[in-house]
Design a protein around this motif. Structure first.
Motif, PDB file in Angstrom:
ATOM      1  N   GLU A 128      48.205  72.202 115.771  1.00  0.00           N
ATOM      2  CA  GLU A 128      47.978  70.760 115.743  1.00  0.00           C
ATOM      3  C   GLU A 128      49.300  70.025 115.997  1.00  0.00           C
ATOM      4  O   GLU A 128      50.308  70.279 115.323  1.00  0.00           O
ATOM      5  N   LYS A 129      49.238  69.106 116.967  1.00  0.00           N
ATOM      6  CA  LYS A 129      50.487  68.415 117.346  1.00  0.00           C
ATOM      7  C   LYS A 129      50.699  67.210 116.432  1.00  0.00           C
ATOM      8  O   LYS A 129      50.641  66.066 116.873  1.00  0.00           O
TER       9      LYS A 129
ATOM     10  N   ILE B 147      59.096  77.482 117.464  1.00  0.00           N
ATOM     11  CA  ILE B 147      59.330  76.034 117.551  1.00  0.00           C
ATOM     12  C   ILE B 147      60.776  75.720 117.146  1.00  0.00           C
ATOM     13  O   ILE B 147      61.497  74.978 117.815  1.00  0.00           O
ATOM     14  N   SER B 148      61.178  76.319 116.041  1.00  0.00           N
ATOM     15  CA  SER B 148      62.514  76.071 115.516  1.00  0.00           C
ATOM     16  C   SER B 148      63.592  76.505 116.520  1.00  0.00           C
ATOM     17  O   SER B 148      64.582  75.801 116.732  1.00  0.00           O
TER      18      SER B 148
ATOM     19  N   HIS C   9      56.441  72.210 121.147  1.00  0.00           N
ATOM     20  CA  HIS C   9      55.004  72.505 121.143  1.00  0.00           C
ATOM     21  C   HIS C   9      54.485  72.566 122.589  1.00  0.00           C
ATOM     22  O   HIS C   9      53.782  73.511 122.976  1.00  0.00           O
ATOM     23  N   ASP C  10      54.866  71.566 123.389  1.00  0.00           N
ATOM     24  CA  ASP C  10      54.389  71.520 124.786  1.00  0.00           C
ATOM     25  C   ASP C  10      54.882  72.731 125.579  1.00  0.00           C
ATOM     26  O   ASP C  10      54.146  73.302 126.379  1.00  0.00           O
ATOM     27  N   MET C  11      56.127  73.122 125.323  1.00  0.00           N
ATOM     28  CA  MET C  11      56.667  74.274 126.067  1.00  0.00           C
ATOM     29  C   MET C  11      55.880  75.546 125.736  1.00  0.00           C
ATOM     30  O   MET C  11      55.607  76.369 126.603  1.00  0.00           O
ATOM     31  N   LEU C  12      55.495  75.666 124.452  1.00  0.00           N
ATOM     32  CA  LEU C  12      54.706  76.853 124.073  1.00  0.00           C
ATOM     33  C   LEU C  12      53.309  76.780 124.680  1.00  0.00           C
ATOM     34  O   LEU C  12      52.786  77.787 125.183  1.00  0.00           O
TER      35      LEU C  12
ATOM     36  N   TYR D 136      55.067  73.097 111.614  1.00  0.00           N
ATOM     37  CA  TYR D 136      55.980  72.250 112.391  1.00  0.00           C
ATOM     38  C   TYR D 136      56.920  71.487 111.459  1.00  0.00           C
ATOM     39  O   TYR D 136      58.096  71.281 111.772  1.00  0.00           O
ATOM     40  N   LEU D 137      56.394  71.093 110.307  1.00  0.00           N
ATOM     41  CA  LEU D 137      57.221  70.367 109.337  1.00  0.00           C
ATOM     42  C   LEU D 137      58.351  71.271 108.836  1.00  0.00           C
ATOM     43  O   LEU D 137      59.509  70.863 108.726  1.00  0.00           O
TER      44      LEU D 137
END
Ligand code: PA5
Length: 444
Positions: A242-243, A406-407, A31-34, A251-252
């Protein structure tokens, strides 16, 4: 409004809360990298801003030219391959009548849409030319690089057919080019001939380009509400940022895919019980396959159309090697409302289902299959979509694009390049050039 809900009940026997907790940090790192745009492929993140940074002028032009295309064509031929056609085909199929290309124009209210340049079949091209012979048609050729062989061959061939039919000037008014803003052979051809041109932002890769003119122009020609798609996508961009792995379904989903992969469950089947999702599944396959399959890693993305494929691949999924998981797209509300007729004689013994909505029967097939597959050892996630409309499909597009990014980061690859695609091209070009050389030699 959030209209997509991920149900992970069907993975509980295979993935523990502890597994999810232990991958959480990796998801947040991705998430942070994006967010900070500092991960691999950081220059190709333009897709994340497309729904909110809309080019209103471009959208108006798309709508205006879509109307012109509708007026001037019985058939609209969309030339492109991979990311340059799958998104448009997927969304058009979802919103059009299943038999739309067979309906008269007066009923369909837009031209027939035919895709070309996505293969190298001579039969396909010849049959298309024969079909177009007595029809008014126009072309949208889409290629970011402007040099993809499949689309270039189809364009050269069909452009000549157009020129023979309408003259060079008339043909020019029927050719719409979507390509890079500054460079490439297709770009140069478009400029030289003053074709109508749309551009693909430099920082958006082919498979992430459905919300650029690549997808939006063909969709608008098919009377799809492109602004609703973008609104849904914009909402999802915010929602899936949302993190928090507990509340962020996207994300899940990315987390669970990776947990399963680490447990050697390395094939994902995207399933739908609605045949018009067939090309959405193709779009998903390309998105994840080209993004994740590298460095000897990758979840193999594939797809099935149920219940059709329960009669072909069902056996393997139920009983075969336990290295697969399923993700099912379930549209909750079906608006077709067709009930099975009641017949007094009941010769076929189907009266126990009489007056029941066919969709209700389809849903029972879904629920029965879901339980059978979980019991058979196939982890299942379900993506529930409340209703099939443009706004919700906009959300679904971002759900998958963001999950893919993300994946891919969690998997440890650059999701935004595709170095492996070049290998076949290099070999093919070597062979084709060799033929050319041989030809020249024999002429000398
Ligand atoms: O996702 C990608 O980058 C590819 O699938 C491309 O879309 C595909 O190869 C077509 O490329 P182009 O648009 O340059 O013709």
């Amino acid at each position: 409004m959030k209209s997509i809900h991920l149900d992970i009940t069907g993975i509980k026997d295979f993935v523990t809360d502890e597994d999810i907790n232990s991958i959480e940090k990796e998801i947040y790192r991705a998430h942070d990298m994006l967010q900070k745009k500092n991960g691999p492929g950081k220059d190709m993140l333009g897709w994340m801003d497309l729904p909110s940074n809309r080019n209103e002028e471009e959208i108006s032009r798309i709508k205006e030219l879509a109307k012109r295309i509708q007026k001037q064509s019985d058939v609209f031929v969309v030339i492109g391959i991979g990311g340059s056609y799958l998104g448009a085909k997927a969304i058009i199929d979802l919103f059009s009548n299943t038999f739309s290309n067979l309906l008269p124009y007066s009923q369909r209210k837009y031209p027939q849409i035919i895709f070309a340049g996505n293969n190298l079949s001579g039969k396909y091209l010849r049959n298309l030319i024969e079909y177009l012979e007595d029809k008014d048609f126009s072309i949208n050729v889409i290629s970011k690089s402007g040099r993809t062989l499949e689309s270039a061959i189809a364009f050269r061939t069909l452009r000549l057919v157009l020129e023979q039919k309408y003259g060079v000037r008339g043909a020019n008014e029927r050719i719409y080019v979507t390509t890079d803003a500054k460079k490439g052979i297709l770009h140069d051809i478009a400029v030289k001939n003053e074709y109508e041109m749309f551009t693909i932002p430099n920082n958006v890769g082919g498979r992430f380009s459905v919300l650029t003119p690549v997808g939006l122009l063909p969709m608008a020609v098919a009377n799809i509400e492109i602004e609703d798609i973008l609104d849904g996508a914009q909402f999802a961009t915010y929602l899936y940022n949302e993190k928090d792995i507990k509340t962020n379904d996207c994300y899940l989903y990315a987390a669970i895919r990776n947990i399963l992969y680490r447990n050697n469950v390395n094939i994902e089947i995207l399933a739908s019980y609605e045949p018009s999702f067939r090309y959405f599944i193709e779009w998903f396959k390309q998105l994840f396959g080209e993004s994740e399959g590298k460095n000897n890693k990758g979840i193999f993305p594939t797809g099935v159309n149920y219940t059709t494929d329960l009669h072909s691949l069902g056996q393997l999924i139920q009983d075969g090697r336990r290295n697969i998981f399923e993700t099912v797209i379930n549209v909750e509300k079906d608006r077709s409302f067709i009930a099975l007729p009641y017949i007094e004689e009941d010769e076929d013994g189907l009266n126990y289902l009489a007056e029941k909505d066919i969709d209700y029967i389809n849903k029972q097939a879904f629920l029965g299959t879901l339980n059978a597959h979980i019991e058979g050892g196939v982890p299942n996630m379900v993506i529930n979509i409340e209703d099939l409309n443009e706004y919700n499909i906009g959300q679904l597009i971002i759900f998958f694009e963001k999950a893919c990014a993300i994946s891919g980061y969690v998997l440890g690859v650059n999701p935004f390049n595709q170095p492996g695609v070049e290998a076949y091209k290099a070999n093919m070009m070597k062979l084709l050039k060799k033929d050319e050389d041989d030809e020249k030699e024999s002429q000398d």
